[in-house]
Design a protein around this motif. Structure first.
Motif, PDB file in Angstrom:
ATOM      1  N   ILE A 104       0.821  -1.213   0.000  1.00 31.44           N
ATOM      2  CA  ILE A 104       0.000   0.000   0.000  1.00 31.44           C
ATOM      3  C   ILE A 104       0.852   1.260   0.000  1.00 31.44           C
ATOM      4  CG2 ILE A 104      -1.742   1.305   1.285  1.00 31.44           C
ATOM      5  CD1 ILE A 104      -2.781  -1.372   2.349  1.00 31.44           C
ATOM      6  N   GLY A 105       1.925   1.266   0.804  1.00 30.02           N
ATOM      7  CA  GLY A 105       2.803   2.437   0.851  1.00 30.02           C
ATOM      8  C   GLY A 105       3.426   2.737  -0.500  1.00 30.02           C
ATOM      9  N   ALA A 106       3.875   1.677  -1.173  1.00 31.58           N
ATOM     10  CA  ALA A 106       4.488   1.847  -2.496  1.00 31.58           C
ATOM     11  C   ALA A 106       3.463   2.340  -3.514  1.00 31.58           C
ATOM     12  CB  ALA A 106       5.101   0.527  -2.958  1.00 31.58           C
ATOM     13  N   GLN A 107       2.257   1.791  -3.444  1.00 30.62           N
ATOM     14  CA  GLN A 107       1.200   2.202  -4.369  1.00 30.62           C
ATOM     15  C   GLN A 107       0.831   3.673  -4.165  1.00 30.62           C
ATOM     16  OE1 GLN A 107      -1.960  -0.586  -3.612  1.00 30.62           O
ATOM     17  NE2 GLN A 107      -0.687  -2.349  -4.130  1.00 30.62           N
ATOM     18  N   TYR A 108       0.744   4.077  -2.895  1.00 30.83           N
ATOM     19  CA  TYR A 108       0.397   5.455  -2.578  1.00 30.83           C
ATOM     20  C   TYR A 108       1.473   6.410  -3.079  1.00 30.83           C
ATOM     21  CZ  TYR A 108      -0.867   9.533   0.261  1.00 30.83           C
ATOM     22  OH  TYR A 108      -1.213  10.785   0.677  1.00 30.83           O
ATOM     23  N   LEU A 109       2.740   6.058  -2.840  1.00 31.11           N
ATOM     24  CA  LEU A 109       3.847   6.899  -3.291  1.00 31.11           C
ATOM     25  C   LEU A 109       3.864   6.991  -4.811  1.00 31.11           C
ATOM     26  CD1 LEU A 109       6.354   8.564  -2.689  1.00 31.11           C
ATOM     27  CD2 LEU A 109       7.675   6.438  -2.547  1.00 31.11           C
ATOM     28  N   THR A 110       3.646   5.878  -5.483  1.00 25.13           N
ATOM     29  CA  THR A 110       3.607   5.874  -6.950  1.00 25.13           C
ATOM     30  C   THR A 110       2.481   6.764  -7.466  1.00 25.13           C
ATOM     31  OG1 THR A 110       4.536   3.637  -7.077  1.00 25.13           O
ATOM     32  CG2 THR A 110       3.318   4.424  -9.003  1.00 25.13           C
ATOM     33  N   SER A 111       1.334   6.718  -6.807  1.00 20.15           N
ATOM     34  CA  SER A 111       0.201   7.551  -7.216  1.00 20.15           C
ATOM     35  C   SER A 111       0.511   9.034  -7.054  1.00 20.15           C
ATOM     36  CB  SER A 111      -1.039   7.198  -6.382  1.00 20.15           C
ATOM     37  OG  SER A 111      -1.453   5.877  -6.645  1.00 20.15           O
ATOM     38  N   LEU A 112       1.150   9.390  -5.935  1.00 25.99           N
ATOM     39  CA  LEU A 112       1.522  10.787  -5.715  1.00 25.99           C
ATOM     40  C   LEU A 112       2.512  11.264  -6.775  1.00 25.99           C
ATOM     41  CD1 LEU A 112       1.956  11.105  -1.835  1.00 25.99           C
ATOM     42  CD2 LEU A 112       0.073  11.948  -3.243  1.00 25.99           C
ATOM     43  N   LYS A 113       3.503  10.433  -7.077  1.00 30.11           N
ATOM     44  CA  LYS A 113       4.515  10.808  -8.071  1.00 30.11           C
ATOM     45  C   LYS A 113       3.894  10.948  -9.452  1.00 30.11           C
ATOM     46  CE  LYS A 113       8.520   8.559  -7.618  1.00 30.11           C
ATOM     47  NZ  LYS A 113       9.440   7.424  -7.357  1.00 30.11           N
ATOM     48  N   ARG A 114       2.970  10.045  -9.792  1.00 26.45           N
ATOM     49  CA  ARG A 114       2.297  10.122 -11.090  1.00 26.45           C
ATOM     50  C   ARG A 114       1.445  11.384 -11.176  1.00 26.45           C
ATOM     51  NH1 ARG A 114      -0.669   5.770 -10.788  1.00 26.45           N
ATOM     52  NH2 ARG A 114       0.974   4.396 -11.555  1.00 26.45           N
ATOM     53  N   PHE A 115       0.736  11.701 -10.071  1.00 24.32           N
ATOM     54  CA  PHE A 115      -0.097  12.896 -10.037  1.00 24.32           C
ATOM     55  C   PHE A 115       0.765  14.149 -10.190  1.00 24.32           C
ATOM     56  CE2 PHE A 115      -2.214  16.364  -7.782  1.00 24.32           C
ATOM     57  CZ  PHE A 115      -3.478  16.328  -8.355  1.00 24.32           C
ATOM     58  N   PHE A 116       1.894  14.173  -9.477  1.00 19.82           N
ATOM     59  CA  PHE A 116       2.783  15.330  -9.540  1.00 19.82           C
ATOM     60  C   PHE A 116       3.348  15.498 -10.944  1.00 19.82           C
ATOM     61  CE2 PHE A 116       6.909  17.466  -8.897  1.00 19.82           C
ATOM     62  CZ  PHE A 116       6.471  18.603  -8.229  1.00 19.82           C
ATOM     63  N   LEU A 117       3.746  14.378 -11.564  1.00 24.43           N
ATOM     64  CA  LEU A 117       4.285  14.425 -12.916  1.00 24.43           C
ATOM     65  C   LEU A 117       3.235  14.926 -13.898  1.00 24.43           C
ATOM     66  CD1 LEU A 117       6.628  13.815 -14.860  1.00 24.43           C
ATOM     67  CD2 LEU A 117       5.766  11.470 -15.040  1.00 24.43           C
ATOM     68  N   ASP A 118       2.005  14.473 -13.759  1.00 24.97           N
ATOM     69  CA  ASP A 118       0.918  14.926 -14.634  1.00 24.97           C
ATOM     70  C   ASP A 118       0.720  16.434 -14.512  1.00 24.97           C
ATOM     71  OD1 ASP A 118       0.466  12.390 -15.543  1.00 24.97           O
ATOM     72  OD2 ASP A 118      -1.247  11.993 -14.235  1.00 24.97           O
ATOM     73  N   LYS A 119       0.777  16.945 -13.291  1.00 23.73           N
ATOM     74  CA  LYS A 119       0.585  18.377 -13.074  1.00 23.73           C
ATOM     75  C   LYS A 119       1.763  19.189 -13.608  1.00 23.73           C
ATOM     76  CE  LYS A 119      -3.412  17.929 -11.688  1.00 23.73           C
ATOM     77  NZ  LYS A 119      -4.491  18.353 -12.605  1.00 23.73           N
ATOM     78  N   GLU A 120       2.952  18.623 -13.545  1.00 24.51           N
ATOM     79  CA  GLU A 120       4.111  19.306 -14.132  1.00 24.51           C
ATOM     80  C   GLU A 120       3.951  19.411 -15.645  1.00 24.51           C
ATOM     81  OE1 GLU A 120       7.682  17.247 -12.747  1.00 24.51           O
ATOM     82  OE2 GLU A 120       8.136  19.029 -11.536  1.00 24.51           O
ATOM     83  N   LYS A 121       3.456  18.345 -16.261  1.00 28.29           N
ATOM     84  CA  LYS A 121       3.227  18.358 -17.705  1.00 28.29           C
ATOM     85  C   LYS A 121       2.137  19.360 -18.068  1.00 28.29           C
ATOM     86  CE  LYS A 121       4.629  13.572 -18.632  1.00 28.29           C
ATOM     87  NZ  LYS A 121       4.167  12.207 -19.026  1.00 28.29           N
ATOM     88  N   GLU A 122       1.077  19.386 -17.236  1.00 27.89           N
ATOM     89  CA  GLU A 122      -0.014  20.343 -17.469  1.00 27.89           C
ATOM     90  C   GLU A 122       0.503  21.777 -17.328  1.00 27.89           C
ATOM     91  OE1 GLU A 122      -4.443  21.505 -15.690  1.00 27.89           O
ATOM     92  OE2 GLU A 122      -3.289  19.864 -14.805  1.00 27.89           O
ATOM     93  N   TYR A 123       1.363  22.004 -16.335  1.00 30.06           N
ATOM     94  CA  TYR A 123       1.954  23.324 -16.107  1.00 30.06           C
ATOM     95  C   TYR A 123       2.761  23.761 -17.338  1.00 30.06           C
ATOM     96  CZ  TYR A 123       5.017  26.909 -14.128  1.00 30.06           C
ATOM     97  OH  TYR A 123       5.710  28.083 -13.898  1.00 30.06           O
ATOM     98  N   ALA A 124       3.588  22.831 -17.846  1.00 28.73           N
ATOM     99  CA  ALA A 124       4.421  23.153 -19.010  1.00 28.73           C
ATOM    100  C   ALA A 124       3.562  23.462 -20.231  1.00 28.73           C
ATOM    101  CB  ALA A 124       5.372  22.001 -19.302  1.00 28.73           C
TER     102      ALA A 124
END
Length: 207
Positions: A104-124
């Motif tokens: 669960i911890g790994a899944q949660y961290l992966t989800s946060l990183k994916r969300f952050f990456l998506d927002k960085e792409k949206e920002y760009a």
């Protein structure tokens, strides 16, 4: 009663598990026969009956030992402590924390990183789009008034730029949250197995 290290107990538990699984797959305590026929592979009904009882007794004994070892390990893990990254854990808690970080911890961290990456792409993407809109608006404004001075142009550019500025709303400071979680999880997972191996080799149980 027999004393053994947790390391040896875990090895025997694995061996017993494999052996029990194999014996279960071969167990055939009931046969269907017709008349006075003898079950295939046996010389007599008596031989089959003795083999069935012997096989059952062997599995029962090994299951009992497997259970004793399992219970003894669990009892030991509940009270034996290890230190990981300066924090004291019972072995049982350390194992559960390892399982948590690996699932669960790994899944949660992966989800946060994916969300952050998506927002960085949206920002760009939005930054590029808004910059084009800003330039078009500025050019349109300047084109309507050829007499603007340099200082007025700078003020105008600043006003238009602010209107098209793209920025994050990031109350959690998500990058820091992710970095902290990564550090905690990687540090724990890197050291937990070493701590458990050392503890298991020194801790003894009675079976």
């Amino acid at each position: 009663m027999e004393r053994m290290s947790i390391t040896r107990a875990l090895a025997e538990k694995k061996l017993l598990g494999n052996r029990i699984a194999k014996q279960f797959s071969q167990l055939a305590p009931i046969r269907v026969v017709i008349g006075d026929n003898v079950p295939a592979g046996f010389k007599s009904v008596k031989e089959f009956e003795n083999d069935a009882r012997s096989s059952y007794d062997s599995i029962r004994d090994e299951l009992a030992r497997y259970d004793r070892i399992t219970q003894a390990i669990a009892e030991s893990n509940a009270v034996t402590t290890v230190e990981i990254d300066g924090v004291q854990y019972t072995v049982a808690r350390a194992l559960e924390k390892k399982k948590f970080y690996a699932t669960i911890g790994a899944q949660y961290l992966t989800s946060l990183k994916r969300f952050f990456l998506d927002k960085e792409k949206e920002y760009a993407r939005l930054t590029e789009e808004e910059k084009a809109k800003e330039d078009a608006e500025f050019d349109s404004f300047v084109g309507k008034d050829k007499g603007l001075k340099e200082e007025e142009l700078k003020v105008t550019r600043k006003i238009i730029s602010e209107r098209h500025k793209v920025h994050f709303l990031d109350p959690l400071e998500l990058r820091k949250v992710i970095e902290k979680m990564e550090k905690e999880q990687s540090g724990f997972l890197m050291n937990v197995d070493i701590a458990l191996t050392e503890s298991n080799s020194k801790t003894e149980i009675e079976v």
